[in-house]
Design an enzyme around this catalytic site. Structure first.
Site, PDB file in Angstrom:
ATOM      1  N   ASP A   1      -0.374   2.033  -4.304  1.00  0.00           N
ATOM      2  CA  ASP A   1      -0.067   2.560  -2.818  1.00  0.00           C
ATOM      3  C   ASP A   1      -1.605   2.695  -2.028  1.00  0.00           C
ATOM      4  OD1 ASP A   1       2.346   3.082  -0.543  1.00  0.00           O
ATOM      5  OD2 ASP A   1       0.408   3.698   0.023  1.00  0.00           O
TER       6      ASP A   1
ATOM      7  N   PHE B   1       3.682  -0.929  -3.049  1.00  0.00           N
ATOM      8  CA  PHE B   1       3.837  -0.256  -1.890  1.00  0.00           C
ATOM      9  C   PHE B   1       4.883   1.111  -2.015  1.00  0.00           C
ATOM     10  CE2 PHE B   1       3.322  -4.745  -0.902  1.00  0.00           C
ATOM     11  CZ  PHE B   1       2.293  -4.892  -0.207  1.00  0.00           C
TER      12      PHE B   1
ATOM     13  N   CYS C   1      10.586  -5.634   6.326  1.00  0.00           N
ATOM     14  CA  CYS C   1      11.379  -4.881   7.402  1.00  0.00           C
ATOM     15  C   CYS C   1      10.897  -5.324   8.774  1.00  0.00           C
ATOM     16  CB  CYS C   1      10.981  -3.390   7.149  1.00  0.00           C
ATOM     17  SG  CYS C   1       9.397  -3.104   7.002  1.00  0.00           S
TER      18      CYS C   1
HETATM   19  N1  SAH Z   1       8.981   1.786  -1.012  1.00  0.00           N
HETATM   20  C1  SAH Z   1       8.760   2.875  -0.260  1.00  0.00           C
HETATM   21  C2  SAH Z   1       8.555   2.744   1.159  1.00  0.00           C
HETATM   22  C3  SAH Z   1       7.204   2.063   1.374  1.00  0.00           C
HETATM   23  S1  SAH Z   1       6.203   1.969   2.860  1.00  0.00           S
HETATM   24  C4  SAH Z   1       9.973   3.982  -0.658  1.00  0.00           C
HETATM   25  O1  SAH Z   1      11.120   3.772  -0.800  1.00  0.00           O
HETATM   26  O2  SAH Z   1       9.875   5.210  -0.193  1.00  0.00           O
HETATM   27  C5  SAH Z   1       5.116   0.827   2.655  1.00  0.00           C
HETATM   28  C6  SAH Z   1       4.021   1.547   1.983  1.00  0.00           C
HETATM   29  O3  SAH Z   1       2.858   0.662   1.991  1.00  0.00           O
HETATM   30  C7  SAH Z   1       3.289   2.906   2.747  1.00  0.00           C
HETATM   31  O4  SAH Z   1       3.123   3.757   1.943  1.00  0.00           O
HETATM   32  C8  SAH Z   1       1.754   2.205   3.054  1.00  0.00           C
HETATM   33  O5  SAH Z   1       0.799   3.311   2.886  1.00  0.00           O
HETATM   34  C9  SAH Z   1       1.353   1.143   1.919  1.00  0.00           C
HETATM   35  N2  SAH Z   1       0.735   0.002   2.148  1.00  0.00           N
HETATM   36  C10 SAH Z   1       0.333  -0.522   3.320  1.00  0.00           C
HETATM   37  N3  SAH Z   1      -0.444  -1.757   3.119  1.00  0.00           N
HETATM   38  C11 SAH Z   1      -0.641  -1.605   1.765  1.00  0.00           C
HETATM   39  C12 SAH Z   1      -1.669  -2.627   1.099  1.00  0.00           C
HETATM   40  N4  SAH Z   1      -2.332  -3.565   1.337  1.00  0.00           N
HETATM   41  N5  SAH Z   1      -1.720  -2.043  -0.341  1.00  0.00           N
HETATM   42  C13 SAH Z   1      -0.969  -0.964  -0.735  1.00  0.00           C
HETATM   43  N6  SAH Z   1      -0.335  -0.129  -0.128  1.00  0.00           N
HETATM   44  C14 SAH Z   1      -0.069  -0.686   1.335  1.00  0.00           C
END
Ligand code: SAH
Length: 409
Positions: free
Chosen positions: A258, A236, A353
């Site tokens: 992601d 993610f 979160c």
């Molecule tokens: N760690 C990051 C923030 C993560 S936000 C930082 O420090 O900036 C969560 C992310 O998860 C988003 O970018 C979203 O696109 C992604 N996401 C949501 N569901 C997902 C899935 N099933 N597989 C892959 N990515 C996913």
């Protein structure tokens, strides 16, 4: 601002306010006198007329009033509101050394329910999402610009949240210059570019700043312990965050996953900004996978890949109490998948979160994954949002981000 209007509570409904919790739910209200307008100042009183709080009235919202102050002697006037902004900015003063991107105002935690203000370099990005702060918008923005010494304000309010407060949708430039397409920031020496128009939240996950630095520190610690540069998996990854911090700290390889192609495009740009990896993909140290994390955790296992540091920073799986059970299964699933890829002595940074899942429940869920993975893990630290996202002990809902740092034995 006179306090003619009064919100009278039903018997027994004064308890949460007496504990300094700042919300009055619609169901707690017995009557309202004085016909206050949306966002107007009201005195909240118990059924026996006892004073409880000064609050902003939100007639259309499930949270019918949000408290400004629990002290009857306070006068909620322009000077008082300005002092809240000044105190919030002053509270973060020493944090400016670590980054030029910070949350300056965090709603209830700073005594300003419904107001968020984030600084990205020369730009302030705000969310004005409650009737009370909307009613005093100009005064609050004037003070914010002065206190933060910043003339540019961009509005990223969530239209759905504003609608709940009977406020019309609004976004875009409020003061000064429009931000560039991507706003450059620097965090503990690592550079990122932030899309404040389309990015998540106000553009960047500022709440993970300290934990991104910890990821970099862990790379150093693991390297000393292993006698080789560690391999990192960043699940993610959004715009690169943890993985770029780890690569800057000397990781041997970083695989980032992601499901958003847009986020990954920014992530690649952020890597290049830090002189990591060629944008044409020639550098194999950084690998980007546009895919589903649940499925990729299984795929990586099938590929026989192993990692020394794994970060799991998923989106909010539970947005309310009803979704907790399903969310718990999802958290367990990814933690199990990650633990199966983790080397002995390796570290897992696992986050949630979801406000509806408290830290004790989250730890139980992760423990369930550890049991199923048949490994031994130490709990090295409990992680949370940084100091620019403070939590009032009387408003635990404000503490939504929790994390565990596990070390595999
Ligand atoms: N760690 C990051 C923030 C993560 S936000 C930082 O420090 O900036 C969560 C992310 O998860 C988003 O970018 C979203 O696109 C992604 N996401 C949501 N569901 C997902 C899935 N099933 N597989 C892959 N990515 C996913």
């Amino acid at each position: 601002m006179s306090a003619a209007a009064t919100v009278l509570l039903k018997p027994g409904k004064e308890r949460s306010l007496a504990r300094r919790h700042p919300w009055v739910y619609a169901g707690a209200v017995a009557s309202v006198s004085g016909a206050p307008a949306n966002g107007a100042l009201v005195a909240v009183r118990a059924s026996d007329q006892r004073f409880l709080a000064w609050a902003a009235y939100s007639p259309g919202s499930a949270i019918r009033a949000r408290c400004w102050s629990f002290a009857e002697r306070d006068r909620i006037d322009a000077a008082w509101l300005a002092s809240r902004i000044e105190a919030a900015v002053a509270r973060r003063r020493e944090l400016h050394e670590s980054s030029d991107a910070l949350r300056l105002v965090f709603g209830e935690a700073d005594g300003l329910p419904g107001l968020v203000a984030d600084r990205y370099g020369d730009y302030l990005v705000v969310q004005i999402q409650a009737a009370g702060v909307e009613a005093h918008r100009e005064l609050l923005l004037d003070t914010l610009c002065r206190a933060a010494a910043c003339a540019n304000v961009f509005d990223r309010s969530d239209p759905a949240l504003r609608a709940r407060e009977r406020l019309e949708a609004r976004s875009g430039v409020l003061r000064g210059a429009a931000p560039p397409e991507l706003v450059p920031i620097r965090e503990f020496g690592v550079r990122y570019r932030v899309d404040v128009r389309r990015g998540h939240k106000t553009g960047f996950y500022l709440d993970q700043r300290d934990n991104r630095r910890l990821a970099g520190d862990l790379v150093g610690r693991l390297e000393r312990r292993l006698g080789r540069a560690p391999r990192v998996l960043n699940c993610f990854c959004y715009t690169g965050g943890f993985g770029i911090a780890a690569a800057c700290a000397g990781a041997a390889a970083v695989v980032s996953i992601d499901s958003s192609a847009d986020a990954l495009e920014l992530a690649r740009g952020n890597a290049a900004l830090n002189a990591l990896g060629a944008q044409d993909g020639a550098d194999t140290r950084l690998q980007w996978r546009c895919a589903d994390v649940f499925e990729q955790l299984r795929a990586l296992r099938a590929e026989d890949q192993r990692f020394d540091l794994i970060v799991l920073d998923p989106p909010k799986f539970a947005t309310n109490q009803h979704q907790v059970e399903r969310a718990a299964r999802a958290y367990k699933d990814i933690n199990l998948g990650a633990l199966r890829l983790l080397e002995r002595g390796g570290a897992l940074m696992s986050f949630s979160c979801s406000g509806a899942i408290d830290v004790d429940l989250f730890q139980k869920i992760v423990a369930g994954a550890v049991i199923d993975a048949q490994v031994d893990c130490y709990l090295r630290a409990r992680l949370s949002a940084g100091a620019d996202h403070p939590t009032l002990v009387t408003h635990p809902e404000g503490e939504y981000l929790k994390g565990l740092l596990l070390e595999r034995a």
